[in-house]
Motif scaffolding. Structure first.
Motif, mmCIF file in Angstrom:
data_model
loop_
_atom_site.group_PDB
_atom_site.id
_atom_site.type_symbol
_atom_site.label_atom_id
_atom_site.label_comp_id
_atom_site.label_asym_id
_atom_site.label_seq_id
_atom_site.Cartn_x
_atom_site.Cartn_y
_atom_site.Cartn_z
ATOM 1 N N LYS A 1 0.837 -1.185 0.000
ATOM 2 C CA LYS A 1 0.000 0.000 0.000
ATOM 3 C C LYS A 1 0.882 1.250 0.000
ATOM 4 O O LYS A 1 1.957 1.291 0.590
ATOM 5 N N ALA A 2 0.388 2.243 -0.696
ATOM 6 C CA ALA A 2 1.160 3.487 -0.787
ATOM 7 C C ALA A 2 1.174 4.200 0.553
ATOM 8 O O ALA A 2 0.213 4.165 1.311
ATOM 9 N N ASP A 3 2.296 4.830 0.836
ATOM 10 C CA ASP A 3 2.437 5.613 2.065
ATOM 11 C C ASP A 3 2.058 7.057 1.762
ATOM 12 O O ASP A 3 2.733 7.732 0.978
ATOM 13 N N PRO A 4 0.951 7.568 2.332
ATOM 14 C CA PRO A 4 0.529 8.927 2.016
ATOM 15 C C PRO A 4 1.609 9.953 2.319
ATOM 16 O O PRO A 4 1.697 10.985 1.665
ATOM 17 N N ALA A 5 2.435 9.677 3.327
ATOM 18 C CA ALA A 5 3.459 10.653 3.701
ATOM 19 C C ALA A 5 4.554 10.755 2.645
ATOM 20 O O ALA A 5 5.265 11.753 2.561
ATOM 21 N N ALA A 6 4.700 9.711 1.830
ATOM 22 C CA ALA A 6 5.761 9.717 0.823
ATOM 23 C C ALA A 6 5.421 10.606 -0.356
ATOM 24 O O ALA A 6 6.312 11.015 -1.104
ATOM 25 N N GLY A 7 4.142 10.920 -0.552
ATOM 26 C CA GLY A 7 3.743 11.780 -1.652
ATOM 27 C C GLY A 7 3.658 11.032 -2.972
ATOM 28 O O GLY A 7 3.992 9.854 -3.073
ATOM 29 N N ILE A 8 3.205 11.765 -4.015
ATOM 30 C CA ILE A 8 3.030 11.177 -5.334
ATOM 31 C C ILE A 8 4.258 11.488 -6.180
ATOM 32 O O ILE A 8 4.736 12.620 -6.210
ATOM 33 N N THR A 9 4.750 10.466 -6.870
ATOM 34 C CA THR A 9 5.956 10.617 -7.679
ATOM 35 C C THR A 9 5.673 10.171 -9.105
ATOM 36 O O THR A 9 5.122 9.087 -9.315
ATOM 37 N N VAL A 10 6.057 11.001 -10.065
ATOM 38 C CA VAL A 10 5.964 10.652 -11.487
ATOM 39 C C VAL A 10 7.355 10.268 -11.953
ATOM 40 O O VAL A 10 8.305 11.043 -11.810
ATOM 41 N N ASN A 11 7.485 9.049 -12.492
ATOM 42 C CA ASN A 11 8.775 8.528 -12.926
ATOM 43 C C ASN A 11 8.742 8.202 -14.409
ATOM 44 O O ASN A 11 7.681 7.868 -14.958
ATOM 45 N N TYR A 12 9.893 8.230 -15.024
ATOM 46 C CA TYR A 12 10.031 7.747 -16.405
ATOM 47 C C TYR A 12 11.428 7.187 -16.607
ATOM 48 O O TYR A 12 12.432 7.881 -16.392
ATOM 49 N N THR A 13 11.487 5.912 -16.984
ATOM 50 C CA THR A 13 12.730 5.294 -17.421
ATOM 51 C C THR A 13 12.386 4.421 -18.621
ATOM 52 O O THR A 13 11.235 3.998 -18.791
ATOM 53 N N ALA A 14 13.370 4.148 -19.439
ATOM 54 C CA ALA A 14 13.129 3.306 -20.612
ATOM 55 C C ALA A 14 12.731 1.894 -20.213
ATOM 56 O O ALA A 14 12.014 1.205 -20.940
ATOM 57 N N GLU A 15 13.177 1.435 -19.005
ATOM 58 C CA GLU A 15 12.881 0.074 -18.575
ATOM 59 C C GLU A 15 11.448 -0.067 -18.057
ATOM 60 O O GLU A 15 10.773 -1.056 -18.330
ATOM 61 N N THR A 16 10.975 0.914 -17.306
ATOM 62 C CA THR A 16 9.647 0.807 -16.689
ATOM 63 C C THR A 16 8.595 1.643 -17.391
ATOM 64 O O THR A 16 7.404 1.467 -17.143
ATOM 65 N N GLY A 17 8.999 2.569 -18.259
ATOM 66 C CA GLY A 17 8.033 3.451 -18.900
ATOM 67 C C GLY A 17 7.604 4.560 -17.961
ATOM 68 O O GLY A 17 8.270 4.881 -16.980
ATOM 69 N N VAL A 18 6.428 5.153 -18.247
ATOM 70 C CA VAL A 18 5.894 6.239 -17.434
ATOM 71 C C VAL A 18 5.044 5.635 -16.322
ATOM 72 O O VAL A 18 4.080 4.914 -16.586
ATOM 73 N N THR A 19 5.395 5.916 -15.062
ATOM 74 C CA THR A 19 4.663 5.381 -13.915
ATOM 75 C C THR A 19 4.395 6.491 -12.910
ATOM 76 O O THR A 19 5.129 7.480 -12.845
ATOM 77 N N VAL A 20 3.340 6.298 -12.119
ATOM 78 C CA VAL A 20 3.008 7.219 -11.027
ATOM 79 C C VAL A 20 2.799 6.378 -9.781
ATOM 80 O O VAL A 20 1.951 5.479 -9.762
ATOM 81 N N THR A 21 3.564 6.649 -8.742
ATOM 82 C CA THR A 21 3.478 5.904 -7.492
ATOM 83 C C THR A 21 3.079 6.840 -6.357
ATOM 84 O O THR A 21 3.210 8.064 -6.466
ATOM 85 N N GLY A 22 2.607 6.223 -5.259
ATOM 86 C CA GLY A 22 2.299 6.997 -4.063
ATOM 87 C C GLY A 22 0.877 7.509 -3.980
ATOM 88 O O GLY A 22 0.544 8.228 -3.040
#
Length: 626
Positions: free
Chosen positions: A187-208
């Protein structure tokens, strides 16, 4: 009155019994189609022996084949199954259950090693004559070819040993808490906040992200999907994509989340200086923030919007809600991560079902909150575009299933021919001879593979047909004739709604327009119907612009010929919405007042007409043929 149980429900019951009787074994239980619709096929790899599975399947047979009389004999068995959440007892409509056991490569490899040790290091795959018997692990091998002896070792020695070890393993373990069937996503940790990531290996992802933080509608608007396994949002097709388009998608999502007032950390490479991000579409209304669900509510939320349909959120595995939801026609969606009511999108809430479900859940001890937002809706054009996209996805998915089934059918028939090739043509079973058992086993395997080939062939035809229908969904949906008929129905619906809003009766009933909620619902339906009509009128206009001829009263005069349903009909009278033509069965290419079969007249709607010919041209054509 005798109650009969359909094959699909018996198949589900058999699957449940096998799962309970043989934990750890994976079974494929499939119901036949077409002429084999009363048959069930069960297949598995390694695991329990065939006799043990047959004992579980025997009570579910409704009949068995009697070769001496060439007919089915009823067993009078009765079975209790679950149908729509209710227990039903009756006689199964099952003519037979085929069982087929395969062996894994590991089991066959161990069996070959034991065979090789028994025959002084010989290779079991090398061609050769019939082998004599040998003593292996307390059993005598039959005197037959090496592959059959290897199969005997796998069936009688290796597979039973491994199955027993698998059954004993849980008993010999530390007897701690049972291992969960599937690892729950973190489960996402609300305190960690939302993160937008992009790498060629994982593509575009949003976590948190967390439930109710408002990110979900924004991300869905920008083409993100939820991965239940990985517990994050992602954009399809960006994994392994190193183009600038994927990076733009990531920056656009981060910008949209910030615009919605959500704090975001974006760990993204910088865009080129001259790059302009596309204008963000208006995000869908945030249902979680705007509805009346209390912030501290921890129960099950039954939520309905016209845009999203009817959903049941907040359930947990093992809390007892699943059976109740299934009993009220709800299904689980892996994409949404919640239960949903099929065919509830773009429609008014089914209050009867919602209230009945809420009452059943409360009786089971659940806290329930019902929220209905009819004002949150999507346009008809958006809904139609999504239906066309899903049809394209279905076409690709069904085509893949058809290909796999066709391959399995070909392989099964090839295996039947391979086994048959080892038996001399016309060779009867030699009763009492040492080869009798082997010969009968080969005949059984040939029959089993042929049945499998037929079943898989039927499955291939079924999925190919569904793939073709899905591929032509848009074409059929936008067919001008169908579209015109659909517009006529919508015009009638619009007139009926206007009558109801005026306090008159329509559709066989009336509405109390003194109640604001009735007026609001009728007004919404009126606006939705008008919007749908505008959409289909644009389709018709585009078809005309592309050169499709739409016939009308102005195109015909009395004496002309109209083509419809593959035949030419003489026009007896031109009407406002149809043509009057001679009546009679469509068994001849040209039907006029002289060749008509009946004395009465028929009518053909203009949207059913595919061509026109003048009386002179028809006379010349008939004269040329005579």
């Amino acid at each position: 009155m005798t109650q009969y149980i359909a094959t699909k429900y018996v198949s589900a019951e058999l699957r449940s019994r096998l799962k309970a009787e043989f934990p750890g074994a994976k079974f494929s239980v499939r119901t036949g189609t077409g002429t084999a619709s009363a048959w069930i096929s069960v297949s598995w790899t390694d695991g329990p022996d065939t006799q043990a599975v047959d004992r579980i399947a025997a009570p579910l047979h409704g009949a068995h084949w009697d070769g001496s009389t060439d007919s089915y004999v009823q067993t009078n068995n009765e079975v209790t199954v679950t149908v729509d959440g209710k227990k039903v007892t009756g006689r199964p409509l099952v003519d037979g259950i085929n069982t087929h056991r395969d062996f894994s490569d590991d089991v066959l490899a161990e069996a070959k090693a034991l065979w090789s040790a028994a025959f002084d290091g010989a290779d079991p795959d090398a061609p050769g004559a019939i082998r004599d018997t040998a003593y292996v692990c307390g059993k005598y091998l039959p005197d037959t070819w090496a592959p059959q002896q290897v199969h005997f070792i796998a069936r009688e020695i290796v597979a039973p040993k491994r199955w027993k070890a698998a059954q004993d393993a849980p008993k010999c373990s530390a007897k701690t808490t049972a291992k969960p069937r599937r690892k729950a996503p973190a489960k996402a940790d609300p305190a960690a906040g939302i993160t937008v990531n992009y790498t060629a290996e994982t593509g575009v992802t949003v976590t948190g992200t967390t439930f109710g933080d408002g990110a979900a509608p924004v991300l869905r608007t920008h083409g993100f999907d939820w991965s239940r396994k990985a517990a994050h949002w992602y954009v399809k097709g960006t994994r392994g994509d190193q183009s600038i388009a994927a990076l733009i998608a990531a920056h656009t999502a981060a910008q949209a989340l910030r615009t919605a007032g959500i704090t975001v950390t974006a760990e993204l490479p910088e865009l080129p200086a001259d790059t302009v991000l596309p204008a963000a579409p208006a995000p869908a209304e945030d249902v979680e923030e705007d509805d009346d669900v209390p912030e501290d509510f921890a129960g099950i939320v039954l939520r309905h919007t016209r845009a999203g349909g009817t959903l049941a959120e907040g359930t947990a595995r093992g809390d007892g809600s699943a059976e109740i939801l299934r009993g009220h026609r709800f299904r689980w969606s892996r994409n949404l991560g919640c239960w949903y009511l099929p065919l509830s999108r773009d429609k008014a809430a089914d209050h009867f079902t919602l209230n009945a479900l809420a009452e059943a859940l409360r009786e089971a001890g659940h806290a329930v909150h019902v929220t209905v937002r009819e004002d949150i809706a999507r346009s008809f054009t958006e809904a139609e575009a999504e239906r066309e996209e899903r049809a394209a996805d279905r076409s690709a998915r069904f085509s893949d299933r058809a290909d796999r089934a066709a391959g399995a059918s070909t392989a099964a028939f090839a295996e039947a021919r391979r086994i048959g090739s080892s038996i001399p043509f016309g060779q009867p079973v030699l009763v009492g001879h040492h080869s009798e058992k082997r010969h009968r086993a080969a005949l059984d395997r040939i029959d089993s593979n042929r049945r499998k080939g037929i079943d898989e062939g039927n499955r291939a035809e079924h999925w190919a047909s569904r793939a073709d229908a899905a591929a032509h969904y848009e074409q059929h949906r936008k067919d001008p004739g169908r579209t015109l008929r659909r517009l006529k129905e919508l015009e009638a619906t619009l007139r009926g709604l206007e009558k109801l809003l005026a306090g008159e009766s329509a559709f066989g009933s009336s509405r109390d327009i003194s109640k604001p909620e009735n007026v609001a619902e009728l007004t919404r339906r009126h606006a939705e119907t008008a919007e749908e009509m505008a959409h289909w009128r644009e389709i018709v206009a585009k078809a005309e612009a592309d050169g499709v001829k739409l016939w009308s009263r102005a195109d015909f005069t009395k004496g002309d010929y109209a083509r419809s349903r593959g035949h030419w009909y003489e026009v007896l009278r031109v009407n406002g919405s149809s043509l009057t033509v001679p009546g009679g069965p469509d068994i001849q290419p040209v039907i006029d007042r002289n060749t008509r079969a009946y004395s009465w007249d028929d009518r053909i709607s203009y949207d059913d007409i595919k061509g026109r010919m003048s009386a002179e041209d028809m006379a010349a054509r008939l004269a040329a043929k005579s």
